[in-house]
Design an enzyme around this catalytic site. Structure first.
Site, PDB file in Angstrom:
ATOM      1  N   CYS A  91      16.424 -33.422   7.438  1.00  0.00           N
ATOM      2  CA  CYS A  91      16.015 -32.117   6.932  1.00  0.00           C
ATOM      3  C   CYS A  91      16.490 -31.983   5.491  1.00  0.00           C
ATOM      4  CB  CYS A  91      16.623 -31.042   7.826  1.00  0.00           C
ATOM      5  SG  CYS A  91      16.154 -29.390   7.383  1.00  0.00           S
ATOM      6  N   CYS A  92      15.572 -31.583   4.609  1.00  0.00           N
ATOM      7  CA  CYS A  92      15.894 -31.572   3.189  1.00  0.00           C
ATOM      8  C   CYS A  92      15.252 -30.382   2.492  1.00  0.00           C
ATOM      9  CB  CYS A  92      15.416 -32.872   2.570  1.00  0.00           C
ATOM     10  SG  CYS A  92      13.669 -33.196   2.906  1.00  0.00           S
ATOM     11  N   ALA A  93      15.425 -30.342   1.179  1.00  0.00           N
ATOM     12  CA  ALA A  93      14.833 -29.257   0.390  1.00  0.00           C
ATOM     13  C   ALA A  93      13.351 -29.552   0.136  1.00  0.00           C
ATOM     14  CB  ALA A  93      15.591 -29.079  -0.913  1.00  0.00           C
TER      15      ALA A  93
ATOM     16  N   LYS B 170      11.651 -34.109   6.535  1.00  0.00           N
ATOM     17  CA  LYS B 170      10.839 -32.891   6.458  1.00  0.00           C
ATOM     18  C   LYS B 170      11.617 -31.807   5.734  1.00  0.00           C
ATOM     19  CE  LYS B 170       7.172 -33.765   9.059  1.00  0.00           C
ATOM     20  NZ  LYS B 170       5.816 -33.599   8.606  1.00  0.00           N
TER      21      LYS B 170
ATOM     22  N   SER C   4      13.126 -28.107   5.190  1.00  0.00           N
ATOM     23  CA  SER C   4      13.684 -27.198   6.192  1.00  0.00           C
ATOM     24  C   SER C   4      12.658 -26.185   6.684  1.00  0.00           C
ATOM     25  CB  SER C   4      14.922 -26.488   5.643  1.00  0.00           C
ATOM     26  OG  SER C   4      14.599 -25.760   4.478  1.00  0.00           O
TER      27      SER C   4
END
Length: 103
Positions: A10-12, A40, A42
């Protein structure tokens, strides 16, 4: 045959996390370990988290950890150590995955 591990990163926005995703896939192939890793943002977590064994949150959005845990109820969620993330230290990240899944 052992079931593959399915890891959601999960990333920006996905740029640096997609680099880590590629390193993790390569590491799995080299070790003969089946890994399904996807990165993907968040904002997409709610739509996909159910399909994964665990969720790792990139350090750049670590402040969203509790929010993501609230969305991904029943799934192990943790933030990636910033040093391991920055260096792409897949060995340490996979140790973290194992600890999460063994809880």
């Amino acid at each position: 045959m052992k079931r593959s591990k399915k890891i959601l990163l999960c990333c920006a926005n996905g740029l640096s996390t997609s680099i880590l995703m590629q390193k993790m896939r390569k590491w799995g192939k080299e070790k003969g370990i089946e890994l399904e890793v996807i990165a993907k943002p968040s904002s997409d977590i709610e739509n996909v988290y159910k399909d994964y064994d665990c969720i790792l949150v990139g350090p750049q959005i670590a402040y969203q950890l509790e929010e993501i845990k609230g969305i991904a109820v029943g799934k192990p969620v943790d933030k990636i150590n910033p040093a391991d993330y920055g260096l792409g230290n897949v060995e340490n990240i996979m140790k973290q995955v194992h600890k999460l899944l063994d809880k």
